[in-house]
Scaffold this motif. Structure first.
Motif, PDB file in Angstrom:
ATOM      1  N   ILE A 234       0.743  -1.251   0.069  1.00 45.06           N
ATOM      2  CA  ILE A 234       0.046   0.045   0.030  1.00 45.06           C
ATOM      3  C   ILE A 234       0.933   1.276  -0.039  1.00 45.06           C
ATOM      4  N   GLY A 235       0.594   2.208  -0.953  1.00 45.97           N
ATOM      5  CA  GLY A 235       1.648   3.394  -0.966  1.00 45.97           C
ATOM      6  C   GLY A 235       0.796   4.750  -0.489  1.00 45.97           C
ATOM      7  N   LYS A 236      -0.469   4.567  -0.265  1.00 46.99           N
ATOM      8  CA  LYS A 236      -1.448   5.603  -0.059  1.00 46.99           C
ATOM      9  C   LYS A 236      -2.250   5.360   0.848  1.00 46.99           C
TER      10      LYS A 236
ATOM     11  N   ILE B 158      -1.665   1.112  -4.710  1.00 47.16           N
ATOM     12  CA  ILE B 158      -0.881   0.355  -4.828  1.00 47.16           C
ATOM     13  C   ILE B 158       0.504   0.569  -5.302  1.00 47.16           C
ATOM     14  N   PHE B 159       1.417   0.485  -4.608  1.00 47.97           N
ATOM     15  CA  PHE B 159       2.796   1.134  -4.874  1.00 47.97           C
ATOM     16  C   PHE B 159       3.562  -0.003  -5.818  1.00 47.97           C
TER      17      PHE B 159
ATOM     18  N   VAL C  95       0.186   3.475   4.632  1.00 48.23           N
ATOM     19  CA  VAL C  95       1.380   3.089   3.957  1.00 48.23           C
ATOM     20  C   VAL C  95       2.217   1.947   4.508  1.00 48.23           C
ATOM     21  N   GLY C  96       2.524   1.100   3.582  1.00 51.91           N
ATOM     22  CA  GLY C  96       3.477  -0.065   3.991  1.00 51.91           C
ATOM     23  C   GLY C  96       2.722  -1.187   4.304  1.00 51.91           C
TER      24      GLY C  96
END
Length: 425
Positions: free
Chosen positions: A212-214, A231-232, A347-348
């Protein structure tokens, strides 16, 4: 594209890839890097030289970027937004292009390039939360046929929603960290009561996980059309399992001690942008899912996967060859279902796919399936056999996508099994 660096055509880390990770050396504190061939590009060095300009519309300063790149995890960097992380990746790609070889003094690259053999890869993320899905139709069918009914192996809900459970984030470790054989309660079929001891059915699970990027706010679902904005990228994920502990404990609430002792991830996160050329159509879903889960188009990815079993002698056998495209529920559907009740993401966070088994026996993504719960032992080239994993064995997950001369790989997620600790609980 061609880099001025000498990159082996079979390398996972081509100029088309450029995944992000965190590394350290004897003289460099933990920091962000990008993999290219046998090297790591030290992003902190490039930022200090003002070679990573932010996009004009970015709401952050260069000082924010420098600070994020000097952190021991990628969380702060990822949180700067896809516009920033994407711009950094494209900037590095341009700097590494053959046409840019003489654009900067050699001493810049003498300091910015680190050989991977001289670095130690670290956990790339601080993982606030971890969810494990159960999204391979072939895996779910195999397990259902093995333990329930071969005629109706799937539970009634499986084709209607992405089944999942919340796992343990604190025990996720990076490739190379050893795995201690867990102990717990084991109830054999012919024993009236359970016993306590080391698992006799230690297993790997071939999975991938998206990062997860956001962050999303509590109470606001993420739709399938929005999901990829959150999605990163992806990495390899081995969800170690103690099958005998799991069998006794899982009813009525599901996995616990049979799963939470360890999971292994690969150190490099491959971005969705790097994987874009390898998109393939999502699988046909029958019955059609409810409206909030509906999606269409090229929502899946053609990513080849393999698992190597390495005996203590060093003897190596590739026991599984599968593909990410075998996932029935896509990442966008998984994230939409995860948040449809208002659950927020951070995030993460890691969202693992579940075991990625394919349709043929050689593509089964766990020892449970490969040996059909121990009934058909695997035979190694030296004549020894395995039903489940033994102390001293190592397992390495590998993944790569390849098309039209482009190769984008994930490196590996490797770990060796150590004996259980002595003594009683």
């Amino acid at each position: 594209m061609q880099s001025w660096l000498d990159v082996d055509p079979t390398s996972d880390f081509s100029i088309y890839n450029l995944p992000f990770g965190v590394f350290e050396t004897r003289d460099r504190a933990p920091r962000a890097g990008i993999a290219i061939g046998d090297y790591i590009v030290d992003l902190a060095v490039l930022a200090e030289r003002r070679l990573l300009p932010l996009p004009d519309h970015a709401p952050h300063r260069e000082e924010d970027l420098q600070r994020a790149l000097n952190r021991p995890t990628l969380n702060d960097f990822i949180a700067l937004s896809k516009s920033v992380t994407g711009a950094v990746r494209l900037c590095v790609q341009q700097l590494l292009m053959a046409s840019s070889r003489d654009a900067h003094p050699p001493e810049v690259w003498a300091h910015a390039l680190v050989r991977q053999r001289d670095a130690r890869m670290l956990m790339p993320l601080r993982v606030p939360n971890y969810t494990d899905f159960y999204s391979s139709l072939h895996h779910a069918t195999n397990v259902g046929a093995m333990f329930r009914d071969p005629k109706t192996p799937l539970l009634p809900n499986w084709r209607h929603l992405p089944v999942a459970y919340h796992g343990r984030a604190s025990s996720i470790v990076v490739s190379g960290a050893p795995i201690r054989r867990p102990r717990g309660q084991i109830k054999r079929d012919d024993d009236p009561t359970p016993t306590f001891g080391p698992t006799l059915a230690l297993d790997f699970e071939l999975e991938m996980a998206f990062v997860i990027g956001k962050a999303s706010p509590l109470g606001r679902p993420i739709t399938t059309s929005e999901a990829e904005q959150y999605i990163f990228g992806l990495l390899l994920f081995n969800d170690w399992s103690a099958r005998d502990i799991q069998k006794w404990e899982y009813q009525p609430l599901g996995p616990f001690l049979g799963k939470n002792f360890a999971s292994t991830i690969s150190p490099w996160i491959v971005t969705l942008e790097a994987l874009d050329p390898f998109r393939v159509p999502m699988p046909s879903q029958e019955p059609p899912p409810l409206p909030y889960l509906r999606a269409s188009g090229n929502q899946s990815f053609d990513i080849h996967l393999a698992v190597d079993l390495i005996a203590p002698s060093g003897l190596t056998l590739t026991v599984c060859r599968s593909n990410f495209r075998h996932m029935y529920w896509t990442m966008s559907q998984q994230l939409a279902h995860h948040t449809v009740n208002g659950c927020n993401v951070e995030v993460g966070d890691l969202m693992a796919s579940g075991t990625l088994s394919g349709p043929t026996p050689e593509s089964y993504g766990s020892m449970l399936e490969l040996t059909w719960n121990g009934r058909n032992p695997l035979r190694l080239p030296d004549g020894s056999t395995r039903t489940f994993l033994e102390d001293g064995d190592a397992v390495a997950l590998r993944g790569w996508a390849e098309r039209d001369g482009m190769r984008v790989g994930f490196g590996e997620a490797r770990a060796q099994i150590l004996p259980a600790l002595d003594g009683e609980a």
